[in-house]
Motif scaffolding. Structure first.
Motif, PDB file in Angstrom:
ATOM      1  N   GLY A 127      39.631  35.609  26.832  1.00  0.00           N
ATOM      2  CA  GLY A 127      40.040  34.218  26.897  1.00  0.00           C
ATOM      3  C   GLY A 127      41.082  33.919  27.966  1.00  0.00           C
ATOM      4  O   GLY A 127      41.378  32.741  28.232  1.00  0.00           O
ATOM      5  N   LEU A 128      41.650  34.965  28.575  1.00  0.00           N
ATOM      6  CA  LEU A 128      42.698  34.769  29.577  1.00  0.00           C
ATOM      7  C   LEU A 128      42.258  35.258  30.951  1.00  0.00           C
ATOM      8  O   LEU A 128      42.600  34.666  31.970  1.00  0.00           O
ATOM      9  CB  LEU A 128      43.969  35.507  29.159  1.00  0.00           C
ATOM     10  CG  LEU A 128      44.584  35.071  27.831  1.00  0.00           C
ATOM     11  CD1 LEU A 128      45.759  35.977  27.471  1.00  0.00           C
ATOM     12  CD2 LEU A 128      45.042  33.620  27.879  1.00  0.00           C
ATOM     13  N   PHE A 129      41.517  36.354  30.984  1.00  0.00           N
ATOM     14  CA  PHE A 129      41.060  36.962  32.235  1.00  0.00           C
ATOM     15  C   PHE A 129      39.555  36.791  32.356  1.00  0.00           C
ATOM     16  O   PHE A 129      38.830  36.761  31.350  1.00  0.00           O
ATOM     17  CB  PHE A 129      41.381  38.454  32.263  1.00  0.00           C
ATOM     18  CG  PHE A 129      42.847  38.804  32.260  1.00  0.00           C
ATOM     19  CD1 PHE A 129      43.837  37.843  32.212  1.00  0.00           C
ATOM     20  CD2 PHE A 129      43.224  40.145  32.305  1.00  0.00           C
ATOM     21  CE1 PHE A 129      45.180  38.182  32.210  1.00  0.00           C
ATOM     22  CE2 PHE A 129      44.571  40.500  32.307  1.00  0.00           C
ATOM     23  CZ  PHE A 129      45.545  39.519  32.260  1.00  0.00           C
ATOM     24  N   THR A 130      39.092  36.697  33.600  1.00  0.00           N
ATOM     25  CA  THR A 130      37.661  36.595  33.870  1.00  0.00           C
ATOM     26  C   THR A 130      37.285  37.536  35.004  1.00  0.00           C
ATOM     27  O   THR A 130      37.888  37.483  36.080  1.00  0.00           O
ATOM     28  CB  THR A 130      37.259  35.169  34.254  1.00  0.00           C
ATOM     29  OG1 THR A 130      37.639  34.264  33.210  1.00  0.00           O
ATOM     30  CG2 THR A 130      35.751  35.070  34.455  1.00  0.00           C
ATOM     31  N   ILE A 131      36.299  38.378  34.750  1.00  0.00           N
ATOM     32  CA  ILE A 131      35.784  39.262  35.783  1.00  0.00           C
ATOM     33  C   ILE A 131      34.488  38.676  36.326  1.00  0.00           C
ATOM     34  O   ILE A 131      33.683  38.119  35.568  1.00  0.00           O
ATOM     35  CB  ILE A 131      35.565  40.701  35.256  1.00  0.00           C
ATOM     36  CG1 ILE A 131      35.241  41.654  36.411  1.00  0.00           C
ATOM     37  CG2 ILE A 131      34.511  40.745  34.167  1.00  0.00           C
ATOM     38  CD1 ILE A 131      35.248  43.133  35.996  1.00  0.00           C
TER      39      ILE A 131
END
Length: 115
Positions: free
Chosen positions: A65-69
């Motif tokens: 919910g905070l990081f996106t790869i």
């Protein structure tokens, strides 16, 4: 051989954002899994997020919910977008490529979250 070069690290205030690119020396189209790991002082290296060649993603609980790869096959680049950063996100972030039975690492980029 596969060479990975990370960048984008730096000092950011709590609540801020950073985007880390990892440029790969060859086509990433057929690389099985690309991942981002991090290692904080005195701690073991841990997986942050990974993405398969088919686009499936996996995140550590702390990153959900905070990081996106994401991956851009045309640019041979994998990105880690980090939002709402916290002091506990401070670490050296490493890019990883898994190709067959081989694993490759970048040199890492330092992320420091501090006011």
């Amino acid at each position: 051989q596969v060479q990975l070069v990370e960048s984008g690290g730096g000092l950011v205030q709590p609540g801020g954002s950073l985007r880390l690119p990892c440029v790969v020396s060859r086509s990433i189209f057929s690389i099985n899994v690309m991942g981002w790991y991090r290692q904080a002082p005195g701690k073991q290296r841990e997986l942050v997020a990974s993405i398969s060649s088919g686009g499936s993603t996996n995140y550590a609980d702390s990153a959900k919910g905070l990081f996106t790869i994401s991956r851009d096959n045309a640019k041979n680049t994998v990105y880690l977008q980090m939002n709402s950063l916290k002091p506990e996100d401070t670490a050296v972030y490493y890019c990883n490529a898994r190709l067959g039975f081989s694993m490759y690492w970048g040199q890492g980029t330092q992320v420091t979250v501090s006011s």
